[in-house]
Write a protein that holds these residues in place. Structure first.
Motif, short mmCIF file in Angstrom:
data_model
loop_
_atom_site.label_atom_id
_atom_site.label_comp_id
_atom_site.label_asym_id
_atom_site.label_seq_id
_atom_site.Cartn_x
_atom_site.Cartn_y
_atom_site.Cartn_z
N HIS A 1 0.83 -1.20 0.00
CA HIS A 1 0.00 0.00 0.00
C HIS A 1 0.87 1.25 0.00
O HIS A 1 2.06 1.19 0.31
CB HIS A 1 -0.86 0.06 1.28
CG HIS A 1 -1.82 -1.06 1.41
ND1 HIS A 1 -3.12 -0.99 0.98
CD2 HIS A 1 -1.67 -2.30 1.95
CE1 HIS A 1 -3.74 -2.13 1.24
NE2 HIS A 1 -2.89 -2.94 1.83
N HIS B 1 -2.34 -3.39 -3.64
CA HIS B 1 -3.74 -3.20 -3.26
C HIS B 1 -4.65 -3.09 -4.48
O HIS B 1 -5.77 -3.57 -4.51
CB HIS B 1 -3.84 -1.94 -2.39
CG HIS B 1 -5.18 -1.70 -1.76
ND1 HIS B 1 -5.46 -0.53 -1.12
CD2 HIS B 1 -6.30 -2.46 -1.67
CE1 HIS B 1 -6.71 -0.59 -0.66
NE2 HIS B 1 -7.24 -1.75 -0.98
N CYS C 1 -3.54 2.59 -5.50
CA CYS C 1 -2.64 2.10 -4.43
C CYS C 1 -1.94 0.81 -4.84
O CYS C 1 -2.63 -0.12 -5.25
CB CYS C 1 -3.47 1.88 -3.17
SG CYS C 1 -2.50 1.37 -1.74
ZN LIG Z 1 -3.94 0.50 -0.19
#
Ligand SMILES: [Zn+2]
Length: 139
Positions: A10, A118, A126
């Motif tokens: 992330h 992500h 992300c």
């Molecule tokens: Zn994330």
């Protein structure tokens, strides 16, 4: 021990160069979002230092549907310094090295786990870079 089958990366989605600490993220997740605890297991600062936020035995809160069997690694950054917070790979050289370090450690502990960003699981940018540049660590 819970079973870990994914390492998910992330970004904090903050502008390039802006400092964010574990306490900043914890405040946002716990005080603002009313989560029971901080969402990530590891946070990589701009200077490349790696900070553990959450014990690996506790599921994070970072990727809907995938928290139970994953570890979350987050770096500070991920957005350009513009009003729209355009996605940008803002990793500093030290953060890139830190990813190698933490991902190598995690691969040793969880050799069966695979690496993901992500954005593979959500309609988000992300972590603003292709994590598969680190796939070599997982072979
Ligand atoms: Zn994330």
């Amino acid at each position: 021990m819970r079973e870990i089958n994914r390492i998910i990366c992330h970004c904090t989605a903050t502008p390039e160069g802006r400092v964010q600490t574990v306490e900043d993220i914890r405040r946002m997740h716990v005080k603002d979002n009313h989560w029971s605890h901080i969402g990530y297991h590891y946070l990589i600062y701009l200077d490349g230092t790696i900070h553990q936020c959450l014990d690996e035995s506790i599921p994070g809160i970072h990727c809907s549907g995938y928290n139970k069997h994953s570890i979350a690694v987050c770096y500070v950054g991920g957005c350009a310094r513009d009003a729209k917070l355009t996605e940008k790979d803002t990793r500093t050289p030290a953060q890139k090295e830190a990813f190698v370090k933490i991902l190598t450690e995690l691969h040793k502990r969880y050799p069966q786990a695979t690496l993901h960003g992500h954005r593979e699981f959500a309609a988000k940018a992300c972590p603003s870079f292709n994590v598969h540049e680190y796939d070599y660590i997982f072979k």
